[in-house]
Design a protein around this motif. Structure first.
Motif, PDB file in Angstrom:
ATOM      1  N   LYS A  78       0.832  -1.206   0.000  1.00 12.97           N
ATOM      2  CA  LYS A  78       0.000   0.000   0.000  1.00 12.97           C
ATOM      3  C   LYS A  78       0.867   1.256   0.000  1.00 12.97           C
ATOM      4  O   LYS A  78       0.552   2.250  -0.663  1.00 12.97           O
ATOM      5  CB  LYS A  78      -0.914   0.003   1.227  1.00 12.97           C
ATOM      6  N   THR A  79       1.972   1.192   0.772  1.00 10.80           N
ATOM      7  CA  THR A  79       2.888   2.345   0.833  1.00 10.80           C
ATOM      8  C   THR A  79       3.440   2.671  -0.543  1.00 10.80           C
ATOM      9  O   THR A  79       3.572   3.847  -0.919  1.00 10.80           O
ATOM     10  CB  THR A  79       4.039   2.051   1.812  1.00 10.80           C
ATOM     11  N   SER A  80       3.771   1.664  -1.319  1.00 13.81           N
ATOM     12  CA  SER A  80       4.295   1.875  -2.675  1.00 13.81           C
ATOM     13  C   SER A  80       3.266   2.590  -3.545  1.00 13.81           C
ATOM     14  O   SER A  80       3.604   3.485  -4.338  1.00 13.81           O
ATOM     15  CB  SER A  80       4.681   0.531  -3.312  1.00 13.81           C
ATOM     16  N   GLU A  81       2.004   2.198  -3.380  1.00 15.38           N
ATOM     17  CA  GLU A  81       0.935   2.851  -4.139  1.00 15.38           C
ATOM     18  C   GLU A  81       0.814   4.323  -3.760  1.00 15.38           C
ATOM     19  O   GLU A  81       0.643   5.197  -4.620  1.00 15.38           O
ATOM     20  CB  GLU A  81      -0.396   2.132  -3.888  1.00 15.38           C
ATOM     21  N   PHE A  82       0.897   4.576  -2.454  1.00 14.98           N
ATOM     22  CA  PHE A  82       0.813   5.958  -1.981  1.00 14.98           C
ATOM     23  C   PHE A  82       2.004   6.786  -2.471  1.00 14.98           C
ATOM     24  O   PHE A  82       1.853   7.975  -2.804  1.00 14.98           O
ATOM     25  CB  PHE A  82       0.732   5.993  -0.452  1.00 14.98           C
ATOM     26  N   LYS A  83       3.199   6.174  -2.523  1.00 10.91           N
ATOM     27  CA  LYS A  83       4.391   6.884  -3.009  1.00 10.91           C
ATOM     28  C   LYS A  83       4.212   7.294  -4.465  1.00 10.91           C
ATOM     29  O   LYS A  83       4.538   8.417  -4.862  1.00 10.91           O
ATOM     30  CB  LYS A  83       5.631   6.003  -2.850  1.00 10.91           C
ATOM     31  N   GLU A  84       3.695   6.365  -5.256  1.00 11.26           N
ATOM     32  CA  GLU A  84       3.486   6.668  -6.676  1.00 11.26           C
ATOM     33  C   GLU A  84       2.454   7.783  -6.847  1.00 11.26           C
ATOM     34  O   GLU A  84       2.625   8.696  -7.660  1.00 11.26           O
ATOM     35  CB  GLU A  84       3.017   5.406  -7.402  1.00 11.26           C
ATOM     36  N   LYS A  85       1.381   7.689  -6.045  1.00 13.14           N
ATOM     37  CA  LYS A  85       0.355   8.733  -6.106  1.00 13.14           C
ATOM     38  C   LYS A  85       0.924  10.079  -5.673  1.00 13.14           C
ATOM     39  O   LYS A  85       0.613  11.131  -6.267  1.00 13.14           O
ATOM     40  CB  LYS A  85      -0.827   8.349  -5.217  1.00 13.14           C
ATOM     41  N   SER A  86       1.768  10.075  -4.644  1.00 20.96           N
ATOM     42  CA  SER A  86       2.392  11.319  -4.166  1.00 20.96           C
ATOM     43  C   SER A  86       3.255  11.954  -5.243  1.00 20.96           C
ATOM     44  O   SER A  86       3.255  13.181  -5.422  1.00 20.96           O
ATOM     45  CB  SER A  86       3.221  11.052  -2.912  1.00 20.96           C
ATOM     46  N   GLN A  87       3.999  11.117  -5.971  1.00 22.11           N
ATOM     47  CA  GLN A  87       4.862  11.633  -7.049  1.00 22.11           C
ATOM     48  C   GLN A  87       4.016  12.314  -8.125  1.00 22.11           C
ATOM     49  O   GLN A  87       4.366  13.389  -8.627  1.00 22.11           O
ATOM     50  CB  GLN A  87       5.684  10.499  -7.646  1.00 22.11           C
ATOM     51  N   ASN A  88       2.885  11.687  -8.465  1.00 20.62           N
ATOM     52  CA  ASN A  88       1.990  12.272  -9.476  1.00 20.62           C
ATOM     53  C   ASN A  88       1.396  13.589  -8.981  1.00 20.62           C
ATOM     54  O   ASN A  88       1.309  14.573  -9.724  1.00 20.62           O
ATOM     55  CB  ASN A  88       0.861  11.292  -9.818  1.00 20.62           C
ATOM     56  N   LEU A  89       0.993  13.597  -7.709  1.00 18.32           N
ATOM     57  CA  LEU A  89       0.416  14.814  -7.140  1.00 18.32           C
ATOM     58  C   LEU A  89       1.442  15.936  -7.041  1.00 18.32           C
ATOM     59  O   LEU A  89       1.131  17.116  -7.275  1.00 18.32           O
ATOM     60  CB  LEU A  89      -0.187  14.520  -5.765  1.00 18.32           C
ATOM     61  N   GLN A  90       2.678  15.577  -6.696  1.00 21.18           N
ATOM     62  CA  GLN A  90       3.747  16.575  -6.621  1.00 21.18           C
ATOM     63  C   GLN A  90       4.011  17.192  -7.995  1.00 21.18           C
ATOM     64  O   GLN A  90       4.243  18.397  -8.106  1.00 21.18           O
ATOM     65  CB  GLN A  90       5.020  15.939  -6.053  1.00 21.18           C
ATOM     66  N   GLN A  91       3.964  16.357  -9.031  1.00 17.25           N
ATOM     67  CA  GLN A  91       4.161  16.872 -10.388  1.00 17.25           C
ATOM     68  C   GLN A  91       2.998  17.774 -10.791  1.00 17.25           C
ATOM     69  O   GLN A  91       3.198  18.832 -11.402  1.00 17.25           O
ATOM     70  CB  GLN A  91       4.297  15.713 -11.382  1.00 17.25           C
ATOM     71  N   ASN A  92       1.775  17.365 -10.444  1.00 18.17           N
ATOM     72  CA  ASN A  92       0.602  18.203 -10.731  1.00 18.17           C
ATOM     73  C   ASN A  92       0.715  19.558 -10.026  1.00 18.17           C
ATOM     74  O   ASN A  92       0.393  20.607 -10.597  1.00 18.17           O
ATOM     75  CB  ASN A  92      -0.678  17.498 -10.268  1.00 18.17           C
ATOM     76  N   LEU A  93       1.169  19.509  -8.776  1.00 15.10           N
ATOM     77  CA  LEU A  93       1.339  20.739  -8.004  1.00 15.10           C
ATOM     78  C   LEU A  93       2.395  21.631  -8.644  1.00 15.10           C
ATOM     79  O   LEU A  93       2.191  22.846  -8.797  1.00 15.10           O
ATOM     80  CB  LEU A  93       1.721  20.396  -6.567  1.00 15.10           C
ATOM     81  N   LYS A  94       3.489  21.032  -9.031  1.00 18.62           N
ATOM     82  CA  LYS A  94       4.580  21.781  -9.660  1.00 18.62           C
ATOM     83  C   LYS A  94       4.112  22.417 -10.968  1.00 18.62           C
ATOM     84  O   LYS A  94       4.412  23.582 -11.253  1.00 18.62           O
ATOM     85  CB  LYS A  94       5.768  20.854  -9.919  1.00 18.62           C
ATOM     86  N   ASP A  95       3.373  21.657 -11.776  1.00 13.64           N
ATOM     87  CA  ASP A  95       2.872  22.176 -13.051  1.00 13.64           C
ATOM     88  C   ASP A  95       1.895  23.326 -12.828  1.00 13.64           C
ATOM     89  O   ASP A  95       1.927  24.324 -13.551  1.00 13.64           O
ATOM     90  CB  ASP A  95       2.176  21.059 -13.846  1.00 13.64           C
ATOM     91  N   ALA A  96       1.017  23.179 -11.823  1.00 16.95           N
ATOM     92  CA  ALA A  96       0.035  24.233 -11.535  1.00 16.95           C
ATOM     93  C   ALA A  96       0.724  25.505 -11.052  1.00 16.95           C
ATOM     94  O   ALA A  96       0.356  26.619 -11.455  1.00 16.95           O
ATOM     95  CB  ALA A  96      -0.972  23.743 -10.496  1.00 16.95           C
ATOM     96  N   GLU A  97       1.731  25.368 -10.209  1.00 16.97           N
ATOM     97  CA  GLU A  97       2.474  26.534  -9.704  1.00 16.97           C
ATOM     98  C   GLU A  97       3.188  27.250 -10.842  1.00 16.97           C
ATOM     99  O   GLU A  97       3.196  28.489 -10.903  1.00 16.97           O
ATOM    100  CB  GLU A  97       3.470  26.100  -8.633  1.00 16.97           C
ATOM    101  N   ALA A  98       3.789  26.469 -11.754  1.00 18.68           N
ATOM    102  CA  ALA A  98       4.504  27.066 -12.888  1.00 18.68           C
ATOM    103  C   ALA A  98       3.535  27.796 -13.813  1.00 18.68           C
ATOM    104  O   ALA A  98       3.807  28.904 -14.279  1.00 18.68           O
ATOM    105  CB  ALA A  98       5.259  25.988 -13.653  1.00 18.68           C
ATOM    106  N   ARG A  99       2.390  27.172 -14.079  1.00 19.76           N
ATOM    107  CA  ARG A  99       1.394  27.799 -14.965  1.00 19.76           C
ATOM    108  C   ARG A  99       0.827  29.056 -14.319  1.00 19.76           C
ATOM    109  O   ARG A  99       0.621  30.079 -14.994  1.00 19.76           O
ATOM    110  CB  ARG A  99       0.272  26.804 -15.286  1.00 19.76           C
TER     111      ARG A  99
END
Length: 422
Positions: A78-99
């Motif tokens: 389950k932790t691995s799944e959460f890590k992958e989801k966190s990476q995706n969310l971090q990228q989404n956050l980074k993209d939104a901040e840049a835009r």
């Protein structure tokens, strides 16, 4: 740069202000708010995800301690799944901040309430004029001919060395330039401005800090190998002294003055209005910069206007002061006064100074703040030309031509150590 919370909380006021400027991309306001909403959602989901992941990580330790290896392994999956989801969310956050930042960089400042709507310079308000003006009459010649007649400025030599827009000042022409610079600096220092000698190049962060980038990127000379820009005005390096600084409240107001060479491409400028010294790629200018508490900034602006006015009175030149309309106000400014001197031989007004209040627009980009009663808030920044040299020189030559030669005003003659060019 306007803050997204300001856009959200003052949407109608922002749209009304941008319409004063004839700003055509009004949809950027709602887009900025929408992207900020997206950023907030990504941040919320990321925080929740990290909280859940930390909770499971603690459970794994307890399960391992109790010998429940199978359950521990299941939790690890389950932790691995959460890590992958966190990476995706971090990228989404980074993209939104840049835009979001990209959008905010495209939105100009909101005009101050006194600024009238308008499209062009024809809509600017004349608030003061020193003299009734007229041409010098028969026999008067423009400054580029006077410069040649008295061997003051060689425009053709400048073309040979560098290209059009890079004049060479000679003899009394060079001495007059130096005298004007010294007079402007001395006058500013006497008015309480601390002299600064800044770099003539700036990095990208400095260009963004004062609003030259990305708005005026095409007008700036770029040194590719070093990723540096030649400055278009001393405002840029001087104001950036206070980038990422929390100013002590006791230090306010901060008043600086600086002399510099200024470099501007002025791409696409052609015609009679750019002849001689009217528009150059390299010129000299003395700048004044102020860092103020918000409640004092408009009184400071009026004080700067009076200061520049006093300089032009000393120069004994016919001049006028205009308050710019929304459509003619610069990208970063909330309100601007322009000073124009009368070119008697050309029979036209020449801008020699702009004095502007940027309110928090630059300070937000610069992260320049001050602390008062435990609260940190943005300062207001202001700047003005005191003065730009080329058109002052042009007006001095043209307005003071006589049969005997060019007679300098007493104040400048004192600095130049000559009163007649013949």
């Amino acid at each position: 740069m306007l803050q997204v919370n300001f856009l959200r909380e003052n949407r109608e006021r922002v749209l009304e202000g941008l319409q004063k400027r004839n700003f055509k991309q009004l949809e950027l306001i709602d887009e900025a708010i929408a992207v900020d909403d997206q950023r907030k959602r990504s941040q919320f989901e990321l925080d929740q995800n990290l909280t859940e992941m930390n909770k499971i990580s603690k459970e794994i330790g307890l399960l391992m301690r109790d010998g429940k290896k199978d359950e521990a392994e299941s939790a690890k999956a389950k932790t691995s799944e959460f890590k992958e989801k966190s990476q995706n969310l971090q990228q989404n956050l980074k993209d939104a901040e840049a835009r979001l930042l990209e959008i905010l960089y495209l939105i100009p400042n909101i005009p101050y309430e006194k600024v009238k709507a308008g499209s062009t310079a024809e809509d600017n308000e004349i608030i003061y004029q020193s003299h009734d003006v007229k041409g010098l009459g028969e026999g008067a010649i423009p400054h580029w001919e006077l410069a040649k007649k008295y061997n003051l400025i060689d425009f053709e030599l400048g073309v040979k060395i560098a290209g059009a827009g890079f004049p060479v000042y000679l003899g009394k022409g060079a001495r007059l330039q130096r005298a004007l610079v010294q007079y402007f600096l001395d006058t500013n220092v006497e008015a309480g401005y601390m002299e600064v000698n800044p770099p003539q190049v700036v990095n990208e962060a400095s260009g963004y800090g004062t609003g030259q980038l990305p708005d005026k990127e095409g007008q700036m000379y770029f040194i590719n190998e070093d990723n540096l820009y030649l400055i278009p005005t001393a405002e840029v390096p001087v104001t950036n002294i206070y980038r990422d600084v929390i100013v002590d409240e006791k230090e306010l107001p901060i008043k600086n003055t600086a002399f510099s060479q200024c470099y501007r491409r002025e791409a696409g400028s052609y015609g009679a209005h750019v002849r001689g010294l009217n528009r150059l790629h390299q010129f000299e200018k003395v700048e004044i910069v102020r860092i103020e508490k918000p409640e004092n900034s408009y009184a400071a602006l009026e004080g700067m206007v009076e200061h520049v006015k006093s300089i032009l009175m000393d120069l004994q030149l016919p001049f006028r002061i205009l308050r710019l309309c929304g459509g003619d106000t610069g990208f970063a400014a909330a309100m601007t006064y322009d000073f124009e001197v009368w070119s008697a031989a050309q029979e036209m007004w020449l801008e020699v100074s702009s004095v502007s209040n940027f309110e928090t627009f630059q300070a937000n980009r610069l992260k320049c703040r001050y602390k008062s009663e435990g609260k940190t808030q943005l300062v207001h920044t202001l700047n003005g030309s005191a003065m730009a040299l080329p058109r002052i020189m042009a007006a001095l030559l043209e307005n003071n031509q006589t049969a005997e030669g060019i007679k300098l005003p007493a104040k400048i003659a004192e600095y130049a150590r000559f009163d007649l060019i013949n």
